[in-house]
Design an enzyme around this catalytic site. Structure first.
Site, PDB file in Angstrom:
ATOM      1  N   ASN A   1      39.869 -33.184   4.908  1.00  0.00           N
ATOM      2  CA  ASN A   1      38.509 -32.670   4.769  1.00  0.00           C
ATOM      3  C   ASN A   1      38.148 -31.720   5.906  1.00  0.00           C
ATOM      4  O   ASN A   1      37.508 -30.688   5.697  1.00  0.00           O
ATOM      5  CB  ASN A   1      37.527 -33.848   4.740  1.00  0.00           C
ATOM      6  CG  ASN A   1      36.135 -33.414   4.342  1.00  0.00           C
ATOM      7  OD1 ASN A   1      35.947 -32.826   3.293  1.00  0.00           O
ATOM      8  ND2 ASN A   1      35.151 -33.706   5.195  1.00  0.00           N
TER       9      ASN A   1
ATOM     10  N   ASP B   1      37.215 -27.752   5.633  1.00  0.00           N
ATOM     11  CA  ASP B   1      35.978 -27.178   6.159  1.00  0.00           C
ATOM     12  C   ASP B   1      36.252 -25.977   7.059  1.00  0.00           C
ATOM     13  O   ASP B   1      35.548 -24.966   7.005  1.00  0.00           O
ATOM     14  CB  ASP B   1      35.188 -28.234   6.934  1.00  0.00           C
ATOM     15  CG  ASP B   1      34.424 -29.182   6.005  1.00  0.00           C
ATOM     16  OD1 ASP B   1      34.362 -28.882   4.797  1.00  0.00           O
ATOM     17  OD2 ASP B   1      33.914 -30.209   6.488  1.00  0.00           O
TER      18      ASP B   1
ATOM     19  N   ASP C   1       0.864  -1.172   0.000  1.00  0.00           N
ATOM     20  CA  ASP C   1       0.000   0.000   0.000  1.00  0.00           C
ATOM     21  C   ASP C   1       0.908   1.231   0.000  1.00  0.00           C
ATOM     22  O   ASP C   1       2.103   1.128   0.311  1.00  0.00           O
ATOM     23  CB  ASP C   1      -0.896  -0.023   1.247  1.00  0.00           C
ATOM     24  CG  ASP C   1      -2.026   1.001   1.172  1.00  0.00           C
ATOM     25  OD1 ASP C   1      -2.096   1.741   0.170  1.00  0.00           O
ATOM     26  OD2 ASP C   1      -2.833   1.063   2.114  1.00  0.00           O
TER      27      ASP C   1
ATOM     28  N   ASP D   1      -5.392  -7.145   5.126  1.00  0.00           N
ATOM     29  CA  ASP D   1      -4.161  -7.601   4.475  1.00  0.00           C
ATOM     30  C   ASP D   1      -3.849  -9.069   4.755  1.00  0.00           C
ATOM     31  O   ASP D   1      -2.921  -9.623   4.152  1.00  0.00           O
ATOM     32  CB  ASP D   1      -2.965  -6.748   4.937  1.00  0.00           C
ATOM     33  CG  ASP D   1      -3.077  -5.310   4.483  1.00  0.00           C
ATOM     34  OD1 ASP D   1      -3.331  -5.104   3.285  1.00  0.00           O
ATOM     35  OD2 ASP D   1      -2.914  -4.402   5.310  1.00  0.00           O
TER      36      ASP D   1
ATOM     37  N   ASN E   1      39.480 -34.064  -6.082  1.00  0.00           N
ATOM     38  CA  ASN E   1      40.468 -34.732  -5.223  1.00  0.00           C
ATOM     39  C   ASN E   1      39.994 -36.114  -4.783  1.00  0.00           C
ATOM     40  O   ASN E   1      40.759 -37.081  -4.797  1.00  0.00           O
ATOM     41  CB  ASN E   1      40.762 -33.866  -3.988  1.00  0.00           C
ATOM     42  CG  ASN E   1      41.617 -32.658  -4.331  1.00  0.00           C
ATOM     43  OD1 ASN E   1      42.306 -32.647  -5.351  1.00  0.00           O
ATOM     44  ND2 ASN E   1      41.566 -31.642  -3.489  1.00  0.00           N
TER      45      ASN E   1
END
Length: 802
Positions: A643, A647, A296, A554, A618
Site C-alpha cells: 500500500n 501511494d 461589471d 458589490d 486486491n
C-alpha cells in the site's frame, strides 16, 4: 504625542512594546497541530499502532518494526504536504495589500494595518475597513456599517467623540481618529478569540465528505467480517486483528488529502505567477466548478480607466466641474475615493489644479446605487443651493425644464457613439435640518460631463476562453443600456435576447425572472439589490456562480456568490469579502484559474477511481483468500508495504497532464458514479488476483513465502500500472500522454517491487526469489489485464458519465 503631528518613531516603538501589535492571533495550524491532526484524522492508524506494539511485545519484532515504519511514513508524508500548503497560503496572502493612512512625525504616510499602534492618528475613508478600535477626532458625513460585529446591516451615522470598532466599514464620508485599542484587545479581537468562524462547505468539500462516509462504512463492514472469519477459522486473535487492520489501511485512500493539497498548492503557485491570489487553497477548486461568471463591464470589457474628457454646458452661470466636485465624496483632503465616475472627476480637477471650499457644504448625500445619483447642499452667502449629479435619465426626469426632450436626445446620440454622460443640475433651496431625494424635484440642468472608457483589445479573446470552458459570462452593470450595447458590440460580445434593465426586472413574476436570467447575458441600469437577486436565483437554479466586483456596492454579491472575485486596488472590504484577488483585473487569468480548478478535480478523481477499482479489488481478494488458504495471502507488513509503495507511485498525479475534453465543462462529485466504477472494475482486479493464485499453486506449487511474493509483485504492478488506462477517457489510452513525474514514479515503484524479494529486506519480510518463468507469466498477465480494463472502460463510459 500631539494630534497635529502624530507619533514619533520612538513613541511607536514604545507603544508597540507596551500594547502589542495590531494583529489578531487566530488559531493557526502550527507544525505540532498539523502533526497531531494527521494521527487524529485516521483512527485506523492509532488502532494499527497499538496492535503493532502488542505484536512486538509478544515476539513479532521484525514484522512489527516494518509496520511501524510504514505507518510513520504515512503520517510524515501527510504532515509535510499539509505544512507546505499552510506556508503557501501564508506567502500568497502577503501579496494582498491592506494599507492605512496615518499621521506620524507630522507627515501623512501609508503603512500596513498590522503596524498600527495605540495613540496613532489614523484617517478612514469610504470603502475602508476600520483597522483598530478608534475614537473620532474629526469627521464629516460619516456613515458606517457595523454588520460584521452587530449583524445589523443598516448604516449608522457617527460623529466626533464616538468610537469606531475594528471590522466596521466606512460607507461614506471621512474621519480622523485616535487609535485606542489594537489586536486582541479590540472588540473584534475578543470575538475572534472566543469564536470559530466556519465557512460553509464548498461543493468539492461536500463531495470529499460524502465519499469519505461511503468508504468508511465499507471499510468497517469488511474489517469486522475479515477479523471474524479469520478468528473463527483458527488464526490467533492478534494475527486476525493485524490482518484485518492492514486490509482496512489498504482500502483507505490515505493519500487523497495529500493529492488534493499538492494539486491545490501546485495550482496556487501557478496562478500566483499570473497575479491571481487564492486566499484559501480550496478557492481554486471553486473556480473550477464555476459555470457562470457575473461581472461589471468596467475593467473587464473595458480598460477600467474612466477619464473625464469634456463637458456640454447649458447654464453658463455655473462652473460645471466645480459643481460636480461639490457632490463628490468628502475626503478631508485625503486620497481620491468614490465610484469610478467620482474618481475621474476628482482626478481631472487635481490635474487642472481645481479645488472647492468643502466648508460651504452643509449636507451631503453620497451616491445611491438605487437612485443612481448624489447631491450636496452648499451655502452661498445668505442663500442655499442643492447640486446634484447622476445618471442623465434620473436627473432629467427630476427636472421641470422645458428642454427635457432636447437633453434626452443629446444623451441618446452621444451614448450611441460610446460616450458616457453624467448630468449635473442645481436649484435654490431653503435651509433645513435634513434633506431627502424628494428635494431634487424641479431641479435645473447645468449640463453634461463626458467620459470615455476604452474597450479592452483582448476582451474578445478572454470571452472565447470562457465559452470553450462552458462558462457563461453575464454582464451586470449600472450603466444605461445604450452605452452598454455600444461597449458590447465594440468588444464582440453577442447580446443574447435584448439587454434587460433593472426596471423590467422589478415588474417580472418569479417565473419570468428565472427564465430571463438564464436566457439573457447583459443586464443594465442595475442597483446592488438587482445584482444580488440575479446571483441568488442563479444559485437556486443549480448554477455555480462567480462574481467579480471591486466596490462597496458589490459586497452583497461577493458574499453570496459561490466564488467572490476582487482586485488588489479594490476597496478593502471588497478584498476582504473575496475568495480570489486579482493583482490585475483581467478575464484571461480568471479563465486560467478555472482551468486549474478543473485540473485539480480531475486528478483527484483519478486517484479515487484507482482506489475503488484495482486497490479495492486486491484487498477484496486478500479478504476472500484468507478464508480459504492455510496461510495469509500476504502478511500485514507486506500489505502495508504494498500500500505504501502504491501511494508513493501516485505522488506524480497532482502534476499529471489532463485531457482537454475533461476540463471543457465543470464536473461535480457523483458518489453513485464512483460506486458503479468500484463494482464494475473491482472484480476485474480480483479475477487477475485469483489467476495469480492459480499460477502460484498449480504451476509453481508455491508454499507460503513464494505465494506471498508472487501475489505481492502482481498486485503492485497491476494497481500501479492501471493508472495509465484510468487516467484518461481516450481509447486507446496511449493517445493521452501522461505527466513525466507520474510515468517515472509508476515505473520506478514497479521496479522496486520486483527487486525487493531479491534483497535482505525482502527476506526479513518473508519474501523469496521467484523463478524466471514467473516474470514471463507476470508480463503476459499485466498486459492482458490492462487490455481488459481498456475494453471495459469503453463499455463503462458509454453507460455512465461523471
Amino acid at each position: 504625542m500631539r494630534i497635529e503631528t502624530g507619533l514619533t518613531e520612538n513613541e511607536v516603538l514604545l507603544y508597540r512594546k507596551q500594547f502589542g501589535d495590531n494583529e489578531i492571533y487566530q488559531k493557526k495550524k502550527n507544525a505540532r497541530t498539523i502533526f497531531i491532526n494527521q494521527i487524529r484524522q485516521n483512527p485506523l492508524i492509532i488502532v494499527l499502532t497499538l496492535a503493532t506494539i502488542i505484536s512486538f511485545s509478544v515476539g513479532e519484532k521484525i514484522s512489527s518494526i516494518y509496520i511501524f515504519i510504514m505507518v510513520s511514513a504515512s503520517i510524515v508524508l501527510g504532515f509535510v504536504n499539509e505544512y507546505n500548503a499552510e506556508q503557501v497560503v501564508s506567502r500568497l496572502l502577503t501579496k494582498i495589500s491592506h494599507l492605512v493612512s496615518v499621521l506620524r512625525n507630522g507627515q501623512k504616510k501609508k503603512i500596513e494595518a498590522n503596524e498600527l499602534v495605540v495613540n496613532d492618528i489614523v484617517f478612514v475613508l469610504q470603502g475602508d475597513i476600520v483597522p483598530a478600535d478608534v475614537k473620532i477626532l474629526e469627521s464629516k458625513d460619516l456613515e458606517i456599517n457595523e454588520s460584521a460585529l452587530t449583524g445589523e446591516s443598516m448604516p449608522v451615522e457617527k460623529g466626533k467623540g464616538e468610537e469606531l470598532l475594528m471590522g466596521s466599514v466606512i460607507i461614506s464620508g471621512f474621519a480622523k481618529c485616535l487609535v485606542i485599542k489594537v489586536g486582541p484587545e479590540t472588540n473584534f479581537g475578543k470575538i475572534v478569540q472566543n469564536a470559530s468562524f466556519i465557512k460553509p462547505q464548498t461543493d468539492f468539500q461536500k463531495g470529499l465528505t460524502a465519499f469519505g462516509g461511503f468508504l468508511t462504512k465499507l471499510i468497517i463492514i469488511l474489517t469486522i467480517a475479515i477479523f471474524a472469519v479469520n478468528f473463527l477459522l483458527g488464526k490467533s486473535l492478534l494475527v486476525a486483528l493485524l490482518f484485518a487492520l492492514a486490509i482496512a489501511v489498504g482500502l483507505t485512500p490515505e493519500l487523497m488529502p495529500v493529492i488534493v493539497t499538492v494539486s491545490l498548492s501546485h495550482g496556487a503557485g501557478k496562478l500566483a505567477k499570473k497575479k491571481v491570489i487564492a486566499k484559501q487553497l480550496v478557492s481554486i477548486e471553486n473556480l473550477g466548478n464555476m459555470d457562470i461568471l457575473a461581472t461589471d463591464k468596467t475593467g473587464t470589457l473595458t480598460e477600467g480607466e474612466i477619464k473625464l474628457t469634456g463637458s456640454i454646458v447649458y447654464d453658463k452661470k455655473f462652473d460645471i466641474i466645480e459643481s460636480a466636485l461639490h457632490t463628490n465624496p468628502t475626503t478631508g483632503g485625503e486620497e481620491i475615493r468614490g465610484n469610478p465616475i467620482e474618481i475621474a472627476i476628482a482626478s481631472y480637477a487635481k490635474e487642472k489644479g481645481l479645488k472647492v471650499d468643502e466648508s460651504k457644504e452643509i449636507f451631503e448625500k453620497p451616491f445611491d446605487y438605487t437612485k443612481r445619483a448624489s447631491f450636496t447642499v452648499i451655502k452661498e452667502g445668505g442663500s442655499f443651493r442643492l447640486i446634484a449629479k447622476g445618471a442623465p435619465e434620473e436627473i432629467i426626469e427630476a427636472s421641470l425644464h422645458k428642454n427635457k426632450k432636447k437633453y434626452l436626445d443629446e444623451f441618446k446620440k452621444l451614448s450611441e457613439d460610446g460616450v458616457r454622460l453624467i448630468a449635473v443640475a442645481q436649484k435654490k433651496i431653503t435651509k433645513k435640518t435634513s434633506y431627502s431625494w424628494d428635494d431634487l424635484k424641479g431641479i435645473s440642468m447645468i449640463g453634461f460631463l463626458t467620459f470615455m472608457d476604452v474597450p479592452k483589445k483582448d476582451a474578445l479573446a478572454a470571452l472565447k476562453k470562457f465559452k470553450k470552458l462552458n462558462v457563461d459570462v453575464k454582464v451586470l452593470t449600472g450603466d444605461n443600456e445604450i452605452i452598454t450595447n455600444k461597449i458590447c458590440s465594440e468588444v464582440g460580445l453577442t447580446i443574447e435576447k435584448d439587454i434587460v434593465i433593472g426596471d423590467q426586472i422589478e415588474k417580472m413574476s418569479e417565473e419570468e425572472f428565472q427564465k430571463i436570467i438564464i436566457e439573457a447575458n447583459v443586464f443594465a441600469r442595475l442597483n446592488p439589490d438587482h445584482k444580488l437577486r440575479i446571483i441568488d436565483t442563479l444559485k437556486k437554479l443549480g448554477h455555480v456562480v462567480g462574481y467579480l466586483g471591486d466596490g462597496i456596492n458589490d459586497i452583497p454579491s461577493l458574499h453570496n456568490s459561490d466564488v467572490g472575485i476582487s482586485v488588489d486596488d479594490a476597496v478593502d472590504v471588497a478584498k476582504d469579502e473575496a475568495d480570489i484577488v486579482l493583482l490585475e483585473k483581467d478575464l484571461n487569468v480568471l479563465a486560467d484559474g478555472i482551468t486549474e480548478g478543473r485540473v485539480t478535480f480531475v486528478n483527484t478523481i483519478k486517484y479515487i477511481l484507482m482506489s475503488t477499482s484495482s486497490n479495492f479489488g486486491n484487498m477484496f481478494s486478500a479478504a476472500i483468500s484468507s478464508a480459504i488458504l492455510p496461510f495469509l495471502p500476504m502478511t500485514p507488513a507486506q500489505i502495508l508495504l504494498n500500500n505504501g509503495l502504491y501511494d508513493l507511485a501516485q505522488i506524480g498525479l497532482p502534476s499529471d497532464s489532463v485531457d482537454l475534453e475533461s476540463i471543457r465543462k465543470p464536473r461535480h462529485w457523483n458518489i453513485s458514479f464512483i460506486r458503479n466504477y468500484m463494482v464494475f472494475f473491482g472484480p476485474i482486479s480480483s479475477i487477475y488476483d485469483f489467476l495469480t493464485f492459480g499460477v502460484m499453486f498449480y504451476i509453481f506449487h508455491a508454499r507460503q513465502g513464494l505465494f506471498q511474493t508472487g501475489w505481492f509483485i502482481e498486485s503492485l504492478a497491476t494497481q500501479v500500472l492501471v493508472v495509465f488506462v484510468i487516467r484518461t477517457s481516450r481509447t486507446p489510452f496511449f493517445k493521452s500522454k501522461p505527466g513525466k513525474l507520474l510515468t517515472l514514479a509508476s515505473l520506478l515503484i514497479v521496479l522496486i517491487g520486483v527487486i525487493i524479494p531479491f534483497t535482505s529486506i525482502g527476506a526479513s519480510l518473508g519474501f523469496v526469489r521467484p523463478p524466471a518463468l514467473y516474470f514471463i507469466i507476470l508480463v503476459v498477465m499485466v498486459l492482458s489485464y490492462l487490455a481488459l480494463v481498456e475494453i471495459m472502460k469503453s463499455i463503462f463510459l458509454k453507460k455512465f458519465s461523471l
